[in-house]
Design a protein around this motif. Structure first.
Motif, PDB file in Angstrom:
ATOM      1  N   PRO A  51       0.832  -1.214   0.000  1.00  0.00           N
ATOM      2  CA  PRO A  51       0.000   0.000   0.000  1.00  0.00           C
ATOM      3  C   PRO A  51       0.860   1.253   0.000  1.00  0.00           C
ATOM      4  O   PRO A  51       1.979   1.267   0.526  1.00  0.00           O
ATOM      5  N   GLN A  52       0.324   2.315  -0.599  1.00  0.00           N
ATOM      6  CA  GLN A  52       1.014   3.605  -0.668  1.00  0.00           C
ATOM      7  C   GLN A  52       0.180   4.672   0.025  1.00  0.00           C
ATOM      8  O   GLN A  52      -1.052   4.601   0.054  1.00  0.00           O
ATOM      9  N   LEU A  53       0.883   5.657   0.547  1.00  0.00           N
ATOM     10  CA  LEU A  53       0.228   6.833   1.108  1.00  0.00           C
ATOM     11  C   LEU A  53       0.280   7.967   0.093  1.00  0.00           C
ATOM     12  O   LEU A  53       1.117   7.976  -0.798  1.00  0.00           O
ATOM     13  N   GLY A  54      -0.633   8.904   0.250  1.00  0.00           N
ATOM     14  CA  GLY A  54      -0.626  10.079  -0.616  1.00  0.00           C
ATOM     15  C   GLY A  54      -1.275   9.860  -1.964  1.00  0.00           C
ATOM     16  O   GLY A  54      -1.143  10.702  -2.853  1.00  0.00           O
ATOM     17  N   ILE A  55      -1.968   8.746  -2.154  1.00  0.00           N
ATOM     18  CA  ILE A  55      -2.617   8.502  -3.443  1.00  0.00           C
ATOM     19  C   ILE A  55      -3.885   9.336  -3.565  1.00  0.00           C
ATOM     20  O   ILE A  55      -4.153   9.935  -4.598  1.00  0.00           O
ATOM     21  N   GLN A  56      -4.663   9.367  -2.499  1.00  0.00           N
ATOM     22  CA  GLN A  56      -5.875  10.193  -2.506  1.00  0.00           C
ATOM     23  C   GLN A  56      -5.509  11.593  -2.051  1.00  0.00           C
ATOM     24  O   GLN A  56      -5.026  11.787  -0.929  1.00  0.00           O
ATOM     25  N   GLU A 116       3.132  -0.533 -14.657  1.00  0.00           N
ATOM     26  CA  GLU A 116       2.879   0.397 -13.559  1.00  0.00           C
ATOM     27  C   GLU A 116       3.116   1.835 -13.994  1.00  0.00           C
ATOM     28  O   GLU A 116       2.376   2.744 -13.599  1.00  0.00           O
ATOM     29  N   ARG A 117       4.133   2.064 -14.823  1.00  0.00           N
ATOM     30  CA  ARG A 117       4.371   3.427 -15.300  1.00  0.00           C
ATOM     31  C   ARG A 117       3.203   3.905 -16.149  1.00  0.00           C
ATOM     32  O   ARG A 117       2.756   5.052 -16.021  1.00  0.00           O
ATOM     33  N   PHE A 118       2.691   3.040 -17.017  1.00  0.00           N
ATOM     34  CA  PHE A 118       1.567   3.445 -17.863  1.00  0.00           C
ATOM     35  C   PHE A 118       0.335   3.727 -17.021  1.00  0.00           C
ATOM     36  O   PHE A 118      -0.306   4.780 -17.165  1.00  0.00           O
ATOM     37  N   LEU A 119      -0.010   2.809 -16.129  1.00  0.00           N
ATOM     38  CA  LEU A 119      -1.210   3.017 -15.312  1.00  0.00           C
ATOM     39  C   LEU A 119      -1.033   4.207 -14.378  1.00  0.00           C
ATOM     40  O   LEU A 119      -1.990   4.940 -14.116  1.00  0.00           O
ATOM     41  N   GLY A 120       0.189   4.412 -13.871  1.00  0.00           N
ATOM     42  CA  GLY A 120       0.426   5.572 -13.025  1.00  0.00           C
ATOM     43  C   GLY A 120       0.214   6.871 -13.770  1.00  0.00           C
ATOM     44  O   GLY A 120      -0.377   7.819 -13.238  1.00  0.00           O
ATOM     45  N   CYS A 121       0.687   6.932 -15.017  1.00  0.00           N
ATOM     46  CA  CYS A 121       0.485   8.150 -15.811  1.00  0.00           C
ATOM     47  C   CYS A 121      -0.985   8.357 -16.140  1.00  0.00           C
ATOM     48  O   CYS A 121      -1.485   9.492 -16.108  1.00  0.00           O
ATOM     49  N   VAL A 122      -1.693   7.269 -16.450  1.00  0.00           N
ATOM     50  CA  VAL A 122      -3.133   7.390 -16.723  1.00  0.00           C
ATOM     51  C   VAL A 122      -3.863   7.875 -15.476  1.00  0.00           C
ATOM     52  O   VAL A 122      -4.772   8.722 -15.556  1.00  0.00           O
ATOM     53  N   TYR A 123      -3.460   7.366 -14.329  1.00  0.00           N
ATOM     54  CA  TYR A 123      -4.088   7.793 -13.078  1.00  0.00           C
ATOM     55  C   TYR A 123      -3.812   9.269 -12.801  1.00  0.00           C
ATOM     56  O   TYR A 123      -4.727  10.024 -12.428  1.00  0.00           O
ATOM     57  N   MET A 124      -2.575   9.690 -12.988  1.00  0.00           N
ATOM     58  CA  MET A 124      -2.237  11.096 -12.763  1.00  0.00           C
ATOM     59  C   MET A 124      -3.005  12.001 -13.726  1.00  0.00           C
ATOM     60  O   MET A 124      -3.497  13.074 -13.343  1.00  0.00           O
ATOM     61  N   PRO A 138       7.272   8.345  -7.280  1.00  0.00           N
ATOM     62  CA  PRO A 138       5.973   7.690  -7.096  1.00  0.00           C
ATOM     63  C   PRO A 138       4.831   8.590  -7.547  1.00  0.00           C
ATOM     64  O   PRO A 138       4.882   9.800  -7.339  1.00  0.00           O
ATOM     65  N   TYR A 139       3.836   7.994  -8.167  1.00  0.00           N
ATOM     66  CA  TYR A 139       2.780   8.771  -8.808  1.00  0.00           C
ATOM     67  C   TYR A 139       1.796   9.260  -7.745  1.00  0.00           C
ATOM     68  O   TYR A 139       0.872   8.551  -7.342  1.00  0.00           O
ATOM     69  N   LYS A 140       2.013  10.480  -7.299  1.00  0.00           N
ATOM     70  CA  LYS A 140       1.149  11.110  -6.303  1.00  0.00           C
ATOM     71  C   LYS A 140       0.494  12.326  -6.944  1.00  0.00           C
ATOM     72  O   LYS A 140       1.190  13.270  -7.363  1.00  0.00           O
ATOM     73  N   PRO A 142      13.044  14.209   0.392  1.00  0.00           N
ATOM     74  CA  PRO A 142      14.207  14.735   1.106  1.00  0.00           C
ATOM     75  C   PRO A 142      15.079  13.598   1.603  1.00  0.00           C
ATOM     76  O   PRO A 142      14.612  12.507   1.889  1.00  0.00           O
ATOM     77  N   VAL A 143      16.364  13.891   1.699  1.00  0.00           N
ATOM     78  CA  VAL A 143      17.300  12.840   2.080  1.00  0.00           C
ATOM     79  C   VAL A 143      17.047  12.379   3.494  1.00  0.00           C
ATOM     80  O   VAL A 143      17.156  11.201   3.815  1.00  0.00           O
ATOM     81  N   SER A 144      16.695  13.309   4.374  1.00  0.00           N
ATOM     82  CA  SER A 144      16.547  12.949   5.779  1.00  0.00           C
ATOM     83  C   SER A 144      15.198  12.331   6.091  1.00  0.00           C
ATOM     84  O   SER A 144      14.929  12.005   7.234  1.00  0.00           O
ATOM     85  N   MET A 145      14.338  12.197   5.099  1.00  0.00           N
ATOM     86  CA  MET A 145      13.027  11.611   5.355  1.00  0.00           C
ATOM     87  C   MET A 145      13.157  10.128   5.636  1.00  0.00           C
ATOM     88  O   MET A 145      13.910   9.438   4.974  1.00  0.00           O
ATOM     89  N   PRO A 146      12.412   9.602   6.581  1.00  0.00           N
ATOM     90  CA  PRO A 146      12.348   8.142   6.732  1.00  0.00           C
ATOM     91  C   PRO A 146      11.713   7.548   5.485  1.00  0.00           C
ATOM     92  O   PRO A 146      10.637   7.947   5.065  1.00  0.00           O
ATOM     93  N   MET A 147      12.399   6.598   4.885  1.00  0.00           N
ATOM     94  CA  MET A 147      11.898   6.016   3.644  1.00  0.00           C
ATOM     95  C   MET A 147      10.572   5.308   3.909  1.00  0.00           C
ATOM     96  O   MET A 147      10.387   4.644   4.921  1.00  0.00           O
ATOM     97  N   GLY A 148       9.677   5.450   2.968  1.00  0.00           N
ATOM     98  CA  GLY A 148       8.396   4.776   3.072  1.00  0.00           C
ATOM     99  C   GLY A 148       7.317   5.592   3.733  1.00  0.00           C
ATOM    100  O   GLY A 148       6.174   5.183   3.775  1.00  0.00           O
ATOM    101  N   MET A 149       7.657   6.760   4.276  1.00  0.00           N
ATOM    102  CA  MET A 149       6.641   7.535   4.971  1.00  0.00           C
ATOM    103  C   MET A 149       5.626   8.129   4.001  1.00  0.00           C
ATOM    104  O   MET A 149       4.486   8.366   4.349  1.00  0.00           O
ATOM    105  N   MET A 150       6.075   8.395   2.795  1.00  0.00           N
ATOM    106  CA  MET A 150       5.150   8.964   1.809  1.00  0.00           C
ATOM    107  C   MET A 150       4.705   7.924   0.809  1.00  0.00           C
ATOM    108  O   MET A 150       4.256   8.233  -0.269  1.00  0.00           O
ATOM    109  N   GLY A 151       4.840   6.677   1.136  1.00  0.00           N
ATOM    110  CA  GLY A 151       4.391   5.628   0.232  1.00  0.00           C
ATOM    111  C   GLY A 151       5.563   4.869  -0.331  1.00  0.00           C
ATOM    112  O   GLY A 151       6.706   5.302  -0.267  1.00  0.00           O
ATOM    113  N   PRO A 152       5.282   3.699  -0.881  1.00  0.00           N
ATOM    114  CA  PRO A 152       6.354   2.892  -1.479  1.00  0.00           C
ATOM    115  C   PRO A 152       7.018   3.607  -2.613  1.00  0.00           C
ATOM    116  O   PRO A 152       6.403   4.376  -3.346  1.00  0.00           O
ATOM    117  N   GLN A 153       8.296   3.351  -2.782  1.00  0.00           N
ATOM    118  CA  GLN A 153       9.039   4.039  -3.836  1.00  0.00           C
ATOM    119  C   GLN A 153       8.828   3.320  -5.156  1.00  0.00           C
ATOM    120  O   GLN A 153       9.034   2.148  -5.251  1.00  0.00           O
TER     121      GLN A 153
END
Length: 958
Positions: A333-338, A671-679, A760-762, A947-958
């Motif tokens: 699951p990813q965060l920031g999609i909605q 995933e790249r195609f569907l991500g672009c269609v979603y965006m 990530p497609y946000k 950002p470099v100092s961000m904990p990875m995964g906090m804004m969704g899967p990469q």
């Protein structure tokens, strides 16, 4: 020995007239058994004769008599006066034999014949041998596998296993060899023992022991029925099953098979007596994941319904590679999609198995792909948002994927599809039997899986899309072939009548807007190998042939099991055994449905572009209208299945670099195609809801045109070459052409292409970018200068800045809690603009275990006063470095109060040049001429936009 039975208390305890001191009888003696003293003390397990002389030695003993003094009586173990050795022996004998007696009585009640309690050879123990065991069910007892198993069963023995004071039953089944030769080192001999252990309970629980014994026996019998049938199929070379799998172990209670290209995948098959069903457990070598776990329930259902292990093996063989490819798609699951609720997780891909060969792939809960695994190394993909029965209906929850057909067509290998179909036909020559059985018409044996009207369920007969029901007779020669599908109540399947089959023998006599091909699948040019209208094939053998694996049959494992259970439920295209189903890689079973462009046999001069007619010819004939065959691209084109090879599916699902080398993590092209269609879809909603954005109608499919506050005109669309990235083209409107330079517009376009619309497609990143375009021109020009510093790290080096800068398009968790995490990073409120930037220290050597310090600074710019400062919340503690940055900005404001240009970039540039943290280590002076190698913070770690100092995964899967 007394055999007693519990007796009830006949006296009333509440009656005072009865004296309670009188003892009550609680056990009633049934029978008395008198033991023969000599037999009880001289039978098995009695090696010592109590009357023997202590100094007597056997004649065969090697012990020397001389020099051996008899043991002193005082050293002998003194036994109590009341201890009788013979009695203790008899008691122990009864304790040992009584459980067997109770078990034997229970077996006799169940009509399970046994040989009674026996002493094993050399007096090694007691054993109860069974003569015969009943079949688990009456159906099993009449099969050939049951009699074959009884011939292999050598003995069934029940013994007692003692461990300290604990005792348990040990049942041993001994079989002769096995019908399946395995590679297990312990399964190479002719004697195959199988052991089951049960806890020994009281005599009242003996029935449960017998139930467990019969349950394990049923497990052996049910599994052997599968093994017996499989061994028969292995004897037939034409089925070629032995090359699909190897047997790792078969011990009569469990079967373990290895399959896959290198036999690295494993499946364990056993019978579950509790659920009365076969169970599968998947594994793989080296502890890797077996992708067949995705369809575990479907495979179990198929095995329990058909009881054909050969079909399961062929299904495992044919679905292995596609499922491996599918399993590579990310499911985290990813965060920031909605955009409205960025902290709600949304699953990236959801894999939903409908059957063993039909799988739905949902992307972010909005788009759906329907994957059908076919034979000969082929799969078909279609837009699962459309109903399988009527393309005009969209399934609830899901949204049609715009441009899916165009994207999938880029991965179609027509030569591979045609070659594999031809090989399948060569291996299976035409069979006239099927024509005789159907007996109805030229295409009779191809009905069923290819026409909705030919399915066995009358309820699945639907009209063609957008075609009203017709009342004409489908058997009249003047009626086109599609009319046979307009009759939901007719019992004549498509192509089953000579009238409906041969009324199209002359294509030129039909109206020009009617598809003349009698085939259920319109085929593209060059691939119409099965059409009788194709001059390249003089013989109609391609139509009459049943390609591999042959006719539908659940009892012939050499024929593909995929066809056996898909024949009735599969209505959106032929299952893979049909030669017609592979004739058109882009067509479906719907007559006149859109397919790949092709020339029409009836109209040689027809342009190959466009799609065949979708509407029923009858509706056009009634109204007298004329509809051209060449139609523009329809939104439901993705509903038509597209045939792909396994290699193409692997390419779609396997993570790879962007075709143009754009920055970002490796992602699957799908995933790249569907991500672009979603965006793109989310951007359309955003344009519709925002007042400063105005949508501009256009005819380009998949391209969005809109205006930003009557200043800029934007065009956003997918890359036409690979459809895996969104690109922006900005054109200033006529009144503002002199305001913008081409370089500034190029910076905006490049920033969108490489930072905004990238993984990530946000959607929030795209909304933030649109918000930036709506700020005043002088502010946007400063924003562009900041973008240049991020896009061109060399500028930081040239200008001698100590810090690099990066836009925060979404609020990271490490930012000050001014705006909720995940929301837009640029906010405009009246005359103030709040935006977030991350700055990272450059040119300072830190220890290897430390990253350079990084600050996320919330800037506030006041349009009226032209002041740029940091937003600070007093109730929160001061972040290290924030105070120094804020003080530096205040100092700049004091000395540059009379500045006329926008103060955002000058203030930021001063900050990047002069900010020094008090905790920085002392650096040695660089050598003369040395150039500090720097890198954009957006590229550090390969994660753009974080950002470099961000904990990875906090804004969704990469």
């Amino acid at each position: 020995m007394a055999v007693v039975k519990q007796s009830s208390i006949e006296d009333n305890p509440d009656d005072d007239t009865i004296e309670t001191e009188i003892p009550k009888v609680y056990l009633k003696v049934q029978t008395l058994i008198e033991f023969d003293t000599f037999v009880a003390t001289h039978g098995p397990f009695t090696p010592i004769d109590s009357t023997s002389d202590p100094e007597h030695t056997d004649s065969g003993s090697l012990k020397r008599k001389g020099g051996v003094r008899p043991e002193h009586p005082a050293r002998r173990a003194k036994q109590p006066a009341y201890f009788i050795a013979e009695l203790a022996h008899v008691v122990a004998m009864c304790d040992e034999r009584l459980p067997y007696v109770g078990l034997a009585n229970e077996l006799t009640k169940r009509a399970i014949f046994h040989q009674g309690l026996q002493v094993e050879a050399n007096a090694t123990g007691l054993v109860l041998r069974l003569v015969q065991l009943p079949p688990p069910t009456a159906e099993v007892g009449v099969g050939g596998a049951w009699h074959a198993l009884l011939k292999r069963l050598l003995s069934v023995s029940i013994r007692v296993l003692s461990k300290g004071v604990m005792k348990s039953w040990m049942t041993e089944f001994v079989f002769y060899a096995t019908p399946l030769a395995s590679t297990h080192p312990k399964e190479q001999g002719s004697r195959r023992p199988v052991y089951f252990q049960y806890d020994m309970a009281t005599v009242d629980a003996t029935s449960r022991t017998v139930d467990a014994l019969l349950s394990d026996w049923g497990q052996i019998v049910h599994l052997y029925t599968l093994v017996h049938d499989l061994s028969e199929y292995l004897k037939i070379d034409k089925y070629n099953l032995s090359n699909m799998f190897s047997i790792k172990s078969y011990n009569y209670s469990k079967l373990v098979l290895c399959y896959g290209p290198d036999k690295g995948a494993m499946v364990s098959i056993n019978w579950n007596s509790t659920e009365k069903a076969f169970k599968l457990a998947f594994g793989a070598a080296n502890s890797t994941l077996n992708a067949h776990s995705l369809i575990k329930e479907q495979l179990e259902s198929h095995l329990n319904e058909h009881r054909n292990l050969a079909q399961i093996i062929q299904l495992l063989y044919e679905t292995y590679e596609p499922l491996i490819s599918i399993s590579k798609l990310p499911t985290l699951p990813q965060l920031g999609i909605q955009n409205t609720r960025p902290q709600v997780p949304v699953q990236t891909f959801t894999i939903m198995a409908q059957s063993c060969t039909l799988i739905r792939l949902a992307y972010q809960g909005m788009y759906c792909l329907e994957l059908r695994i076919r034979g000969a190394g082929l799969v078909s993909l279609r837009d699962g948002a459309y109903s399988r029965f009527d393309r005009s209906n969209v399934v609830d929850v899901f949204t049609p994927t715009q441009g899916l057909k165009a994207f999938l067509s880029k991965y179609v290998d027509e030569t591979a599809v045609f070659r594999r179909r031809s090989q399948s036909e060569d291996d299976n020559p035409p069979s006239p039997v099927s024509v005789e059985v159907e007996g109805g018409g030229f295409l009779g044996h191809h009905r069923g899986p290819q026409s909705p009207a030919g399915t066995r369920e009358p309820g699945l007969r639907f009209h063609p899309p957008l075609t009203p029901p017709s009342g004409s007779n489908p058997h009249t020669p003047a009626s086109p072939h599609t009319s046979s599908m307009n009759q939901p109540n007719t019992h004549t399947s498509f192509g089953s009548s000579p009238a409906t089959s041969f009324n199209l023998s002359s294509p030129t006599s039909l109206p020009t807007n009617i598809n003349p091909s009698p085939m259920p699948h319109p085929s593209p040019g060059g691939l119409v190998a099965n059409s009788p209208l194709n001059p390249q094939l003089p013989s109609p053998g391609g139509l009459l042939s049943n390609s591999s694996p042959g006719p539908v049959s659940t009892s012939l494992p050499g024929h593909s099991p995929v066809s056996s259970f898909m024949a009735t439920g599969h209505t959106d295209g032929s299952p893979f055994p049909s030669s017609q189903g592979l004739a058109s890689p882009a067509a479906s079973n719907w007559p006149g449905s859109p397919s790949m462009p092709r020339p029409s046999p009836a109209r040689p001069g027809q342009s190959p572009g466009g799609h065949p007619i979708m509407h029923s010819p009858q509706s056009d004939l009634k109204t007298g209208g004329h509809l051209s065959r060449v139609l523009p691209q329809r939104s439901w084109a993705g509903a038509v299945p597209t045939l792909l090879t396994h290699e193409a599916l692997e390419t779609l699902c396997c993570a790879s670099m962007h075709p143009q080398g754009l920055p970002g993590p490796e992602l699957a092209p799908l995933e790249r195609f569907l991500g672009c269609v979603y965006m793109r879809r989310q951007l359309q909603r955003f344009i519709h809801n925002e007042s400063y954005l105005t949508a501009i109608p256009n005819t380009e499919p998949g391209v969005i045109h809109f205006k930003v506050a009557e200043v800029l005109q934007c065009r956003i669309g997918l890359n036409p070459q690979h459809l895996q990235s969104l690109h922006l083209k900005i054109t200033p409107l006529s009144d503002n052409k002199d305001v913008w330079t081409s370089e500034e517009l190029q910076v905006l376009e490049k920033f969108f292409d490489t930072r905004t619309a990238t993984p990530p497609y946000k959607p929030t990143s795209m909304f933030t970018f649109c918000t930036m375009l709506n700020v005043p021109c002088n502010v946007l020009k400063d924003f562009i200068q900041i973008m240049k510093l991020e896009l061109m790290p060399g500028l930081v080096q040239q200008q001698g800045m100590k810090w690099s800068v990066q836009w925060m398009l979404r609020i990271p968790p490490s930012a000050q809690p001014i705006v909720p995490t995940g929301m837009s990073g640029v906010l405009v409120y009246r005359t103030k603009i709040l935006f977030f930037l991350q700055i990272t220290r450059m040119g300072v050597q830190y220890p290897s275990n430390m990253e350079p310090p990084s600050l996320i600074l919330p800037f506030i710019y006041d349009i009226n006063t032209n002041l740029t400062q940091l937003a600070e919340k007093r109730e929160t503690g001061s972040v290290p470095g924030m105070a120094a940055a804020s003080q530096l900005l205040k100092h700049f404001t004091q000395f540059q109060s009379n500045i006329t240009e926008c103060s955002i970039f000058p203030a930021l540039r001063d900050l990047l040049l002069n900010l020094v943290l008090p905790s920085e280590p002392q650096q040695p002076s660089p050598a003369p001429g040395a150039v500090q190698q720097i890198q954009s913070p957006a590229m550090q770690g390969g994660q753009p936009g974080y950002p470099v100092s961000m904990p990875m995964g906090m804004m969704g899967p990469q």
